[in-house]
Scaffold this active site. Structure first.
Site, PDB file in Angstrom:
ATOM      1  N   LEU A  64      28.874 -26.342 -39.120  1.00 24.52           N
ATOM      2  CA  LEU A  64      29.911 -26.128 -38.105  1.00 24.52           C
ATOM      3  C   LEU A  64      30.351 -24.668 -38.113  1.00 24.52           C
ATOM      4  CD1 LEU A  64      31.751 -29.341 -39.210  1.00 24.52           C
ATOM      5  CD2 LEU A  64      30.678 -29.061 -36.966  1.00 24.52           C
ATOM      6  N   THR A  95      28.943 -21.178 -42.632  1.00 19.62           N
ATOM      7  CA  THR A  95      29.349 -19.912 -43.251  1.00 19.62           C
ATOM      8  C   THR A  95      30.874 -19.822 -43.187  1.00 19.62           C
ATOM      9  OG1 THR A  95      27.309 -18.848 -42.533  1.00 19.62           O
ATOM     10  CG2 THR A  95      29.129 -17.399 -43.159  1.00 19.62           C
ATOM     11  N   LYS A 170      26.672 -15.710 -49.456  1.00 17.98           N
ATOM     12  CA  LYS A 170      26.225 -15.750 -48.049  1.00 17.98           C
ATOM     13  C   LYS A 170      26.870 -14.606 -47.251  1.00 17.98           C
ATOM     14  CE  LYS A 170      25.361 -16.643 -43.808  1.00 17.98           C
ATOM     15  NZ  LYS A 170      24.126 -16.266 -43.157  1.00 17.98           N
TER      16      LYS A 170
HETATM   17  P1  NAP Z   1      26.849 -22.863 -32.818  1.00 17.92           P
HETATM   18  O1  NAP Z   1      25.553 -22.994 -32.127  1.00 17.92           O
HETATM   19  O2  NAP Z   1      27.959 -22.119 -32.169  1.00 17.92           O
HETATM   20  O3  NAP Z   1      27.352 -24.350 -33.191  1.00 17.92           O
HETATM   21  C1  NAP Z   1      28.628 -24.570 -33.743  1.00 17.92           C
HETATM   22  C2  NAP Z   1      28.807 -26.039 -34.024  1.00 17.92           C
HETATM   23  O4  NAP Z   1      30.149 -26.255 -34.540  1.00 17.92           O
HETATM   24  C3  NAP Z   1      28.663 -26.939 -32.792  1.00 17.92           C
HETATM   25  O5  NAP Z   1      28.115 -28.178 -33.180  1.00 17.92           O
HETATM   26  C4  NAP Z   1      30.127 -27.105 -32.368  1.00 17.92           C
HETATM   27  O6  NAP Z   1      30.359 -28.252 -31.587  1.00 17.92           O
HETATM   28  C5  NAP Z   1      30.784 -27.257 -33.724  1.00 17.92           C
HETATM   29  N1  NAP Z   1      32.229 -27.031 -33.684  1.00 17.92           N
HETATM   30  C6  NAP Z   1      32.885 -25.865 -33.518  1.00 17.92           C
HETATM   31  N2  NAP Z   1      34.216 -26.063 -33.547  1.00 17.92           N
HETATM   32  C7  NAP Z   1      34.409 -27.398 -33.722  1.00 17.92           C
HETATM   33  C8  NAP Z   1      35.559 -28.215 -33.842  1.00 17.92           C
HETATM   34  N3  NAP Z   1      36.790 -27.709 -33.814  1.00 17.92           N
HETATM   35  N4  NAP Z   1      35.364 -29.557 -34.020  1.00 17.92           N
HETATM   36  C9  NAP Z   1      34.117 -30.070 -34.081  1.00 17.92           C
HETATM   37  N5  NAP Z   1      32.991 -29.349 -33.984  1.00 17.92           N
HETATM   38  C10 NAP Z   1      33.127 -28.018 -33.811  1.00 17.92           C
HETATM   39  O7  NAP Z   1      26.694 -22.176 -34.246  1.00 17.92           O
HETATM   40  P2  NAP Z   1      25.412 -22.095 -35.187  1.00 17.92           P
HETATM   41  O8  NAP Z   1      24.671 -20.861 -34.867  1.00 17.92           O
HETATM   42  O9  NAP Z   1      24.724 -23.420 -35.241  1.00 17.92           O
HETATM   43  O10 NAP Z   1      26.151 -21.825 -36.579  1.00 17.92           O
HETATM   44  C11 NAP Z   1      26.768 -22.855 -37.331  1.00 17.92           C
HETATM   45  C12 NAP Z   1      27.189 -22.253 -38.666  1.00 17.92           C
HETATM   46  O11 NAP Z   1      26.038 -21.722 -39.333  1.00 17.92           O
HETATM   47  C13 NAP Z   1      28.167 -21.079 -38.538  1.00 17.92           C
HETATM   48  O12 NAP Z   1      29.069 -21.094 -39.619  1.00 17.92           O
HETATM   49  C14 NAP Z   1      27.252 -19.856 -38.600  1.00 17.92           C
HETATM   50  O13 NAP Z   1      27.927 -18.697 -39.039  1.00 17.92           O
HETATM   51  C15 NAP Z   1      26.220 -20.345 -39.604  1.00 17.92           C
HETATM   52  N6  NAP Z   1      24.889 -19.704 -39.528  1.00 17.92           N
HETATM   53  C16 NAP Z   1      24.287 -19.476 -38.322  1.00 17.92           C
HETATM   54  C17 NAP Z   1      23.021 -18.894 -38.305  1.00 17.92           C
HETATM   55  C18 NAP Z   1      22.287 -18.628 -36.992  1.00 17.92           C
HETATM   56  O14 NAP Z   1      21.320 -17.865 -37.013  1.00 17.92           O
HETATM   57  N7  NAP Z   1      22.682 -19.226 -35.870  1.00 17.92           N
HETATM   58  C19 NAP Z   1      22.380 -18.565 -39.480  1.00 17.92           C
HETATM   59  C20 NAP Z   1      23.011 -18.828 -40.701  1.00 17.92           C
HETATM   60  C21 NAP Z   1      24.273 -19.400 -40.705  1.00 17.92           C
HETATM   61  P3  NAP Z   1      30.207 -28.189 -29.965  1.00 17.92           P
HETATM   62  O15 NAP Z   1      28.733 -28.265 -29.707  1.00 17.92           O
HETATM   63  O16 NAP Z   1      30.967 -29.341 -29.494  1.00 17.92           O
HETATM   64  O17 NAP Z   1      30.799 -26.864 -29.539  1.00 17.92           O
END
Ligand code: NAP
Length: 294
Positions: A64, A95, A170
């Site tokens: 998340l 993260t 991280k």
């Molecule tokens: P993302 O595509 O923006 O997805 C975020 C997720 O969190 C979605 O499922 C969203 O739900 C959910 N969410 C956000 N606020 C919420 C709330 N209040 N209640 C319930 N669900 C909520 O982000 P992502 O890229 O997958 O990244 C997720 C995590 O991994 C983050 O912490 C990011 O920093 C980390 N990360 C990302 C990457 C990358 O390359 N993308 C790499 C390493 C680590 P909805 O779909 O309903 O909005």
């Protein structure tokens, strides 16, 4: 094994697909229900609430945005911990700040469940291929329980220490990458007057010592953006970069570390975000800064 995945954003969806591919029975839950559809089409089941997800699975992985999202999904109405969490293993891969992870670990353990943090390095393609870098923070017995699953998601899995140490590591590994996107933007801006085609410019940069893996992997995407074409789906958003940079600064402040380069990068990313680029890929930062005038 029955594994639940809560959070089907860019990373959670790729992780769920990978777990299905290696043979697990995967159930999913996401706040915006439509994001579950592609996974359901390939055999995932959908839980109506986080509580139902936890009740039906041995292990639950959360992926998340931030601490507020974790609060909502773990302890909110019908949250993961409001079902029957006893005996289950919760693995959070988001993260977040170390304090967020340690606070969450305490709440999960108070219900009789186990908690492991495992934030990751690597983006959506490594997640889909099981080639992430996992930075696990856990008690030894919980780490041993989580390891077989995490090894199916990661090409390298480090047990950093207790919960909180993985979160700090991280943020540390992400910091140079975030600062570099701002640096590349400034570098491209001073090279602009040469009038080179984007392809030639990126070809030069990736051949130099200043090129990190992020630039090498996204060089084609940057050329595409510089040429004004659609770069395709965002892998890591500018909005998440802003969130990470703020979390790095909070973590540095808690440790008494001055972080001027991180602070400067945050100002740049916040500006890009305020210009409507929050949903764009983090690498767009370099393109935005290169093309802006004072
Ligand atoms: P993302 O595509 O923006 O997805 C975020 C997720 O969190 C979605 O499922 C969203 O739900 C959910 N969410 C956000 N606020 C919420 C709330 N209040 N209640 C319930 N669900 C909520 O982000 P992502 O890229 O997958 O990244 C997720 C995590 O991994 C983050 O912490 C990011 O920093 C980390 N990360 C990302 C990457 C990358 O390359 N993308 C790499 C390493 C680590 P909805 O779909 O309903 O909005």
């Amino acid at each position: 094994m029955k594994i639940g995945v809560a959070g089907l954003g860019a990373m959670g969806a790729a992780i769920a697909a990978r777990l299905m591919e290696v043979g697990h029975q995967v159930s999913v839950w996401n706040r915006s229900a439509d994001k579950a559809k592609p996974l359901v089409e390939v055999g995932a089941t959908v839980a109506a609430t986080p509580a139902a997800l936890a009740e039906g699975c041995d292990v639950v992985i959360t992926m998340l945005t931030d601490g507020a999202a974790l609060d909502a999904v773990y302890t909110g109405a019908n949250g993961l911990l409001s079902g029957k969490p006893q005996g289950r293993l919760f693995i959070d891969m988001s993260t977040v700040a170390p304090q967020v992870a340690t606070d969450l670990a305490a709440k999960v353990r108070a219900t009789g469940a186990a908690f492991v943090e495992c934030p990751v390095g690597g983006s959506t393609a490594p997640a889909r291929q099981g080639k992430l870098i996992g930075l696990m923070g856990a008690e030894p017995a919980d780490a041993a329980r989580a390891k077989p699953i995490l090894e199916q998601l990661c090409r390298r899995l480090e047990h950093c220490g207790p919960v909180g140490t993985g979160a700090a590591m991280k943020l540390a590994i992400n910091l140079p990458l975030m600062v570099a996107w701002q640096a590349y933007g400034e570098a491209f801006a001073i090279a602009r007057d040469a009038g080179w085609e984007p392809k030639r410019l990126l070809d030069l940069f990736v051949d130099t010592n200043g090129a990190n893996n992020g630039l090498k992997m996204r060089a084609d995407m940057i050329v595409t953006m510089m040429e004004g074409r659609d770069p395709g789906p965002t892998t890591f958003s500018v909005a998440n970069a802003v969130k990470d940079l703020r979390t790095m600064l909070e973590t540095g402040a808690a440790k008494g570390v001055a972080m001027p380069a991180t602070q400067a990068a945050l100002v740049g990313f916040e500006e890009a975000s305020s210009h409507g680029l929050g949903g764009g890929d983090g690498s767009r930062m370099a393109v935005y800064w290169a093309s802006k005038t004072k």
